[in-house]
Enzyme design. Structure first.
Site, mmCIF file in Angstrom:
data_model
loop_
_atom_site.group_PDB
_atom_site.id
_atom_site.type_symbol
_atom_site.label_atom_id
_atom_site.label_comp_id
_atom_site.label_asym_id
_atom_site.label_seq_id
_atom_site.Cartn_x
_atom_site.Cartn_y
_atom_site.Cartn_z
ATOM 1 N N ASP A 105 0.945 -1.287 0.178
ATOM 2 C CA ASP A 105 0.079 -0.056 -0.098
ATOM 3 C C ASP A 105 0.916 1.104 0.097
ATOM 4 O O ASP A 105 2.110 1.362 0.039
ATOM 5 C CB ASP A 105 -0.887 -0.057 1.223
ATOM 6 N N GLU A 109 3.398 1.614 2.765
ATOM 7 C CA GLU A 109 4.486 0.737 2.880
ATOM 8 C C GLU A 109 4.387 -0.127 3.814
ATOM 9 O O GLU A 109 5.338 -0.549 4.628
ATOM 10 C CB GLU A 109 5.750 1.555 2.748
#
Length: 620
Positions: A406, A409
């Site tokens: 995402d 991270e």
């Protein structure tokens, strides 16, 4: 506060007490050289370091420039320190003005100290005082630094820190031993100037620091000392050139924006100027744009997501050649399959090679915004092959719902924000293709966009009345990045009731003592705090929602007034939490102080985007 100064080759961090802490050279972000500089006055048989508690210290940038001014005042002296990097040379200038406030003449020694550790992994180095050139040189096998002044140096010391020869120990004693060289792992040095200063008299002096690649070539040392000599003799011209350069950048922004059409935004123009000047300092001369000059956390790299938003902000401010250089950088770093990796050193070498698909979509979205602002069809043609590869990649991952990390991270899956960015990238690429009469060869992109419009329904949680954070695996958490489904990428219409409900629930999910909007309620990064970008994200979504609802005329005035009030409160919160024009990543949820990286380029970009207020140009 603290500040940064630079010229696209060389960037230095100045802390809130005026010490030049570290510098990046020969590229922004790499390599890091810890300068650890200080200065001190010795008078009345006592030493007064600039960081001494007895000084009243304040700091601000000179108007419309990246020249940082730190002011020190005690009962005896008023000192102004102006720090900048020459726009024409790799030269750090610390200009000191010292004013005697007392009724008596003072005998003063001014000391300048350095404890420079060269490079990412400091090694054995040598520091020497070159009498015939009136300067210090410090070098290891890779780099050389030259330190001098526009005034004749009275005394000097080259030593080893934590030893009897340490220059720091000499300064504390008020007299330098004049050892002319030292070699070791942690060398230090000092320069001094002696002068008398009468009541109300001003003494001025500039300390000059020049770095250069060395690689064992002694001619580079000679050339660097020649450059120092030139700089000494032309300091006023170099200073004026640097000041005028930054002012010209601001003039370009003002010409682009004109007198702001919306009266309520005029008062925010100074914030936008400082945000633009900050973004310009994060642009490497070869095109990469680093996220932040921060070392803790270490953000001195290029994320295409952050840089994409920053390129859009630069375009909004009329700095089109800067964003074009960034897109040229993107062409050189794009993978053969059309993707980009997680982040890069600014020279273009991959650092972390995980894939975050949203960064691909953001890059093509930002490229479309550049075209919309400039109308440069030649720019589109030059970059079509990059767009085509990226679009084909996005189409493939969309059709297969390929998971990735995402945007924060932290997790692996198929995320709402990522789907929004994929759609925004595909639609941006498709619109670019239409401009170039390439529609026939990219029809499969349109099919992928239609597929995403169906898939997004799987994200909707009927019982909760909002969108989820991810599918595959299902994560029902509230996350501010879900707004990316709608703004700026346009997968879900801004006025879709499901999106409106989602935004309202995001707003209610955060109840920080100081206000603001965070990433998600369970966040623990730096303790979990409100962020500048997330607060502005909700602000811009609501602002666009008000615009759409007003045009459709389907909602009561009280509803629109309520959203306008929310917008005002969100923007007011953000602008309250700037620190002398610098925006951090986060603001401490209880103390209201900057947390994590400052300045963060993405925060500054969102400020410019929010205040610019032409949101139609941002949505594909």
């Amino acid at each position: 506060m603290s500040g940064i100064i630079g010229n696209g080759n060389l960037l230095a961090k100045v802390n809130d007490l005026g010490s030049i802490e570290y510098a990046f050279f020969p590229h922004l972000g790499y390599e890091t050289h810890v300068l650890d500089t200080s200065f001190a006055l010795y008078y009345n048989n006592q030493i007064k370091w600039h960081w001494d508690y007895s000084w009243d210290v304040s700091q601000s940038y000179l108007k419309d420039t990246n020249i940082l001014k730190t002011t020190y005042e005690n009962d005896d002296f008023l000192i102004y320190s102006k720090d900048c990097v020459s726009i024409s040379h790799n030269l750090i200038v610390k200009h000191l003005s010292i004013i005697n406030k007392t009724n008596s003449e003072k005998d003063v020694k001014l000391f300048f100290y350095e404890n420079l550790r060269i490079g990412e992994a400091p090694s054995k180095n040598t520091v020497k005082f070159v009498k015939e050139k009136n300067c210090l040189i410090k070098y290891d096998k890779n780099y050389v630094f030259c330190i001098g002044s526009d005034r004749e140096i009275t005394s000097y010391q080259c030593g080893i820190k934590y030893s009897e020869s340490s220059a720091l120990r000499d300064i504390e004693n008020g007299m330098l031993k004049e050892q002319n060289s030292a070699t070791g792992l942690i060398t230090d040095s000092a320069l001094s100037w002696e002068f008398k200063i009468k009541p109300d008299q001003k003494y001025t002096l500039s300390v000059l620091i020049l770095p250069e690649k060395y690689d064992g070539d002694y001619n580079k040392i000679l050339n660097l000392m020649d450059t120092l000599h030139m700089a000494k003799n032309n300091l006023k011209d170099l200073y004026n050139l640097t000041r005028n350069f930054w002012k010209s950048r601001i003039d370009r922004m003002i010409n682009k924006w004109g007198i702001l059409k919306v009266e309520e935004y005029k008062k925010y123009i100074e914030i936008c100027k400082r945000s633009l000047l900050t973004l310009l300092l994060l642009c490497d001369y070869k095109g990469g744009i680093i996220a932040s000059p921060s070392l803790y956390p270490d953000y001195r790299y290029v994320w295409c997501r952050d840089a994409g938003y920053m390129a859009v902000a630069l375009d909004l401010c009329g700095q089109h050649e800067m964003s074009e250089k960034y897109f040229e950088w993107c062409k050189t770093t794009q993978n053969s399959d059309g993707s980009w990796v997680q982040n890069y050193y600014v020279e273009g070498y991959p650092r972390f090679t995980a894939i975050q698909i949203d960064q691909v979509g953001t890059t093509i979205w930002a490229l479309l915004v550049h075209y919309r602002i400039t109308g440069d069809g030649h720019f589109l043609r030059r970059n079509w092959e990059m767009v085509k590869r990226a679009g084909d990649y996005l189409s493939k991952v969309a059709n297969k719902l390929i998971p990735c990390y995402d945007l924060w991270e932290e997790k692996f899956g198929v995320f709402a924000y990522t789907l929004g960015a994929i759609y925004g990238g595909l639609k941006s690429g498709y619109l670019i293709g239409k401009e170039l009469d390439k529609e026939e060869e990219i029809q499969h992109w349109k099919k992928s966009m239609d597929f995403l419009k169906d898939v997004v329904n799987n994200l909707y949680l009927k019982d909760e009345g909002r969108f989820a954070k991810s599918i595959k695996p299902l994560d029902e958490s509230i996350d501010t990045s879900i707004l990316g489904l709608s703004f700026p990428y346009g997968l879900v219409p801004v006025d879709d009731p499901r999106m409106i409900s989602t935004a309202n629930q995001i707003e209610k999910a955060f109840n920080y003592k100081i206000g603001g909007i965070g990433r998600y309620p369970e966040d623990i990064y730096f303790g979990g705090n409100p962020w500048i970008i997330t607060t502005l994200w909700l602000y811009m979504y609501y602002k666009k929602l008000v615009d759409v609802l007003s045009k459709k005329g389907k909602f009561q005035k009280s509803t629109i007034d309520n959203y306008n009030k929310k917008c005002n409160n969100l923007l007011k919160w953000v602008l309250k939490h700037q620190f002398n024009g610098m925006f951090p990543e986060q603001v401490h949820k209880d103390l209201g102080i900057p947390v994590s990286a400052i300045p963060l380029g993405w925060s500054h970009a969102m400020v410019i985007m929010a205040i610019h207020s032409d949101y139609d140009i941002l949505i594909p």
